[in-house]
Design a protein around this motif. Structure first.
Motif, short mmCIF file in Angstrom:
data_model
loop_
_atom_site.label_atom_id
_atom_site.label_comp_id
_atom_site.label_asym_id
_atom_site.label_seq_id
_atom_site.Cartn_x
_atom_site.Cartn_y
_atom_site.Cartn_z
N PHE A 577 0.86 -1.19 0.00
CA PHE A 577 0.00 0.00 0.00
C PHE A 577 0.89 1.24 0.00
N ILE A 578 0.74 2.09 -1.03
CA ILE A 578 1.60 3.27 -1.19
C ILE A 578 0.71 4.51 -1.19
N PRO A 579 0.77 5.33 -0.14
CA PRO A 579 -0.12 6.50 -0.06
C PRO A 579 0.05 7.50 -1.20
N SER A 580 1.29 7.75 -1.62
CA SER A 580 1.57 8.79 -2.60
C SER A 580 1.73 8.21 -4.00
N TYR A 581 1.13 8.87 -4.98
CA TYR A 581 1.26 8.40 -6.36
C TYR A 581 2.70 8.55 -6.86
N LEU A 582 3.39 9.59 -6.47
CA LEU A 582 4.78 9.77 -6.91
C LEU A 582 5.65 8.64 -6.38
N GLU A 603 -4.95 5.22 -9.13
CA GLU A 603 -6.17 5.95 -9.44
C GLU A 603 -6.33 6.19 -10.94
N TYR A 604 -5.25 5.99 -11.71
CA TYR A 604 -5.30 6.21 -13.15
C TYR A 604 -5.40 4.91 -13.94
N THR A 605 -5.45 3.77 -13.27
CA THR A 605 -5.50 2.48 -13.97
C THR A 605 -6.87 2.26 -14.59
N ASP A 606 -6.88 1.84 -15.84
CA ASP A 606 -8.13 1.54 -16.54
C ASP A 606 -8.85 0.38 -15.85
N GLN A 607 -10.19 0.43 -15.87
CA GLN A 607 -10.98 -0.58 -15.17
C GLN A 607 -10.70 -1.99 -15.69
N THR A 608 -10.47 -2.12 -16.98
CA THR A 608 -10.13 -3.44 -17.53
C THR A 608 -8.84 -3.96 -16.94
N ASP A 609 -7.84 -3.09 -16.82
CA ASP A 609 -6.56 -3.48 -16.23
C ASP A 609 -6.70 -3.74 -14.74
N VAL A 610 -7.61 -3.02 -14.08
CA VAL A 610 -7.84 -3.27 -12.66
C VAL A 610 -8.38 -4.68 -12.45
N ARG A 611 -9.38 -5.06 -13.23
CA ARG A 611 -9.95 -6.40 -13.11
C ARG A 611 -8.91 -7.48 -13.38
N LYS A 612 -8.07 -7.25 -14.38
CA LYS A 612 -7.03 -8.22 -14.72
C LYS A 612 -6.00 -8.33 -13.59
N ALA A 613 -5.61 -7.17 -13.03
CA ALA A 613 -4.62 -7.19 -11.95
C ALA A 613 -5.16 -7.89 -10.71
N ARG A 614 -6.41 -7.64 -10.36
CA ARG A 614 -7.01 -8.27 -9.19
C ARG A 614 -7.15 -9.78 -9.40
N SER A 615 -7.53 -10.18 -10.59
CA SER A 615 -7.70 -11.60 -10.87
C SER A 615 -6.38 -12.35 -10.82
N HIS A 616 -5.35 -11.78 -11.45
CA HIS A 616 -4.04 -12.44 -11.46
C HIS A 616 -3.43 -12.48 -10.07
N PHE A 617 -3.65 -11.45 -9.28
CA PHE A 617 -3.12 -11.46 -7.91
C PHE A 617 -3.84 -12.50 -7.07
N MET A 618 -5.15 -12.60 -7.20
CA MET A 618 -5.93 -13.56 -6.41
C MET A 618 -5.56 -15.00 -6.79
N SER A 623 2.84 -12.20 -7.58
CA SER A 623 3.15 -12.32 -6.15
C SER A 623 2.98 -11.00 -5.42
N LEU A 624 3.06 -9.90 -6.16
CA LEU A 624 3.07 -8.57 -5.55
C LEU A 624 2.01 -7.70 -6.21
N LEU A 625 1.29 -6.91 -5.41
CA LEU A 625 0.32 -5.95 -5.94
C LEU A 625 0.59 -4.59 -5.34
N LEU A 626 0.93 -3.63 -6.19
CA LEU A 626 1.12 -2.25 -5.75
C LEU A 626 -0.23 -1.54 -5.80
N TYR A 627 -0.58 -0.88 -4.69
CA TYR A 627 -1.94 -0.33 -4.55
C TYR A 627 -1.82 1.06 -3.93
N THR A 628 -2.37 2.09 -4.60
CA THR A 628 -2.20 3.47 -4.10
C THR A 628 -3.34 3.87 -3.17
#
Length: 715
Positions: A577-582, A603-618, A623-628
């Motif tokens: 979990f990374i509070p700052s976008y920079l 916050e700028y990730t496209d919804q399609t990419d969000v669904r793909k990232a969540r699915s692959h992480f689950m 192994s790693l998910l960066l989340y702002t």
């Protein structure tokens, strides 16, 4: 343009500012009415053609034209009466003419005498009104008709002893100068307060011993309201709770207030209290102008008394809100506290600003639903004008009493058009700023808020029809920032909000900062039984803190992740979990050449990419998910497959800590991991004291910041 009841209602007499060197353009009434010019506002980028016109607005313009015709005879009668009076005061043609006092009478619906000459100035200078609609220049005839229905100034409870009198109307010039000097030197007398499960710090620049004494107000009947507000205020608000008594003392005492304990539960009450104060201020200002107009109308020829009761421009109140739906809620509060007979353009306003507040399921947090339910558009601005019987939506900024805007919308309005002709004079006479959700503004772009405050109460570049003989002295002296009341409400305080408090909340009446108690902290209420390790790293300066944090992550946190045993099924399940976008961009780029498979959600990730990232992480593919932090703020994703959490920094919003750690709790409930596998790691520096206090509690934060040890474990 307000008009005193003692003067002739059909005509207009110019104020003394015309002969004192004021910039007001000398235009006759007929010239303005015959010109039939409309001021076109700065359109919003998202505004559709259907929003640029409204049937009710057209009807209002037609009514104004009819009223203009009905007052023409009265205007002619006034000219004849003035002519006969001029002849009667002279004994003969050879005698010198007595110096006549020029009077500007004003209507009951405005605290300023700007409407008529302002329009003439716009005609000559080509200046447009800032707002969301077109406004006819002949609209002043409606003000004259409103005056005929006005019963005159209202009575006010304890008006002579009210803070309005001592703070705005009759401030002692000697005291004002000395207090401003003490503020400039940062010399404040301080008093600590305890109330309602929180702590406050009250500061005043006054050297009087009694300045730190605070009179508690128990109900709305103790705050000196205008008569027409008393019954509704008592019905809707009534008695104040202990915490409300403390902050109401500052609000109705025209002191600055930084309140860091706003919640979903107290939001409606806070909104009603601040709206009541704003309404009362507008009505008091108008009442004062009406009384002075009557005195001017009854003045003798040689009476040189001055009545300074106005600012440079009409707008007095600025609401800084986060969404259009929040704007609807504030105006709902205003209309239940003040009984208006008519509300012009309300249907258009609701069509544009309001949406059903049921688009989220109940599993979303209450604070998220409060902020984003309904119309969550965060780029808007709209002016509202109050007359005695009517609330008018979509008035131009220079013809408004209250401006409602988001910081982004207001900045866009100022910066639109030619950079050399940027107009922010409508902010020159703002006497009250109410910022309702500063914590949400932080998640947008705090620079917009700083921009708005930097443009408040500057000396205007144009006159806008101002009668300078009626302008208060402290406006002319450039002291308005020290008289303006600023009320900032937030769920929590941060260094940026504190900087706003120190830089822009410098009221001579004093200022109050209130924060809730964090004695135990959030961590004691967590029931997951997960090991939580806080790791302090050395950071010599807040300016170099991002570099020190990145170095600590690469040298300590990342190697420990690399050493984790690879499970036979699934992935490591590490959420960073990374509070700052920079910081997020920096970490993401550093992982490009690593052996870790990772996904990222910002916050700028496209919804399609969000669904793909969540699915692959689950599923363990990553192994790693960066989340702002801002991605979580705007969406509150429920991420599955989380076994371990690394906080790159301490979240400013403590609820984010609870919710992200809760991802592991839900994984445990599903039996996907053992409790021994689950853990949380938090890296922090001494510059995150405020954020850390909300999580670990006040009684622990001092030791964690100052002790020699740098590892602190909680279960």
């Amino acid at each position: 343009m307000s008009r005193g009841r003692g003067g002739a209602r059909g005509g207009r007499a110019r104020g003394r500012g015309g002969q004192r060197g004021g910039f007001a353009a000398a235009r006759t009434r007929d010239e303005v009415e015959d010109s039939n010019v409309h001021i076109r506002d700065s359109p919003e980028p998202e505004q559709s053609p259907s929003e640029s016109s409204d049937d009710s607005a057209s009807d209002a313009d037609e009514d104004e034209d009819e009223e203009a015709e009905s007052t023409s005879n009265a205007y002619a009668a006034l000219l004849r009466s003035l002519s006969s009076r001029s002849k009667s005061v002279h004994a003969g043609p050879d005698e010198p003419r007595n110096k006549k006092r020029k009077l500007r009478h004003e209507t009951a619906d405005t605290p300023d005498s700007h409407d008529f000459d302002e329009r003439a100035a716009w005609q000559e200078n080509g200046l447009g009104g800032l707002g969301e609609t077109n406004d006819s220049l002949s609209g002043h005839t409606e003000d004259e008709a409103a005056l005929q229905d006005d019963d005159g100034p209202e009575e006010t409870q304890d008006l002579d002893d009210s803070a309005f009198q001592t703070h705005f109307v009759n401030p002692d010039e000697n005291d004002l100068a000395s207090q401003i000097k003490r503020i400039a030197d940062n010399q404040w007398a301080t008093k600590k307060l305890e109330a309602g499960g929180g702590r406050g710090i009250f500061q005043t620049p006054s050297t009087e011993e009694t300045s730190l004494l605070r009179r508690k107000v128990k109900s709305t009947r103790d705050v000196g309201l205008k008569a027409r507000l008393v019954d509704n205020a008592h019905k809707e608000i009534g008695s104040f709770e202990p915490l409300e008594q403390e902050i109401a003392t500052s609000i109705f005492g025209y002191q600055d207030l930084l309140f860091g304990a706003r919640t979903v539960q107290n939001a409606n009450r806070l909104r009603d209290i601040t709206c009541l104060h704003a309404l009362n201020h507008i009505l008091m200002t108008r009442d004062k102008v009406l009384k002075n107009n009557a005195k001017l109308a009854a003045a003798t020829e040689n009476d040189d008394a001055e009545y300074r009761d106005q600012g440079f421009t009409r707008p007095k109140i600025l609401f800084l809100l986060e969404t259009k739906q929040a704007c609807v809620r504030v105006l709902d509060s205003i209309t239940k506290l003040h009984s208006f007979e008519q509300q012009e353009n309300k249907k258009r306003f609701l069509d544009s600003f309001s949406q059903p507040e049921d688009k989220f399921s109940d599993d979303k947090p209450t604070d998220f639903r409060e902020l984003f339910e309904g119309n969550d558009d965060n780029e808007f601005r709209v002016g509202v004008k109050l007359t005695r019987k009517t609330l008018k939506f979509y008035s131009t900024f220079y013809n408004s009493d209250i401006i409602f805007a988001s910081t982004l919308g207001l900045r866009r309005a100022i910066e639109s058009g030619d950079p050399k002709k940027r107009d922010y004079d409508f902010l020159s006479s703002i006497e009250m700023v109410i910022m309702e959700q500063a914590d949400a503004t932080l998640m947008q772009n705090w620079e917009h808020a700083e921009f708005v405050f930097e443009h408040l109460n500057l000396q205007p570049k144009d006159a806008h029809g101002c009668d300078f003989s009626r302008v208060r002295s402290w406006y002319l002296d450039g002291h308005a920032p020290y008289i303006r009341q600023t009320i900032v409400l937030s769920a929590y305080l941060t260094p940026k909000i504190n900087t706003l408090y120190n830089k822009h909340m410098r009221n001579v009446a004093g200022r109050l900062k209130f924060t809730p108690d964090y004695n135990s902290g959030l961590i004691e209420s967590l029931s997951y039984g997960i090991k939580q390790t806080f790791l302090r790293f050395e950071s010599p300066s807040h300016l170099t803190d991002p570099d020190a944090r990145f170095k600590f992550f690469n040298s300590s946190i990342l190697p420990s992740i690399m050493r984790l045993p690879r499970p036979l099924e699934g992935g490591l399940g590490v959420l960073v979990f990374i509070p700052s976008y920079l910081d997020f961009v920096r970490v993401r780029n550093s992982l490009v050449d690593s052996d870790l498979s990772y996904a990222s959600i910002s916050e700028y990730t496209d919804q399609t990419d969000v669904r793909k990232a969540r699915s692959h992480f689950m599923n363990g593919k990553h192994s790693l998910l960066l989340y702002t932090g801002r991605a979580h703020h705007f969406h509150r994703y429920n991420i599955r497959g989380v076994k371990r959490v690394v906080f790159y920094g301490v979240p400013e919003n403590p609820k984010f800590y609870d919710e992200v750690v809760g991802f592991i709790g839900k994984t445990l409930e599903r039996g996907e991991i053992s409790r021994a596998e689950a853990n949380v790691r938090v890296s922090f520096s001494k510059w995150e004291r405020l954020e850390l206090e909300r999580i670990v509690g006040t009684k622990r934060v001092g030791k964690m910041i100052g002790d020699k040890g740098d590892v602190f474990d909680f279960v």
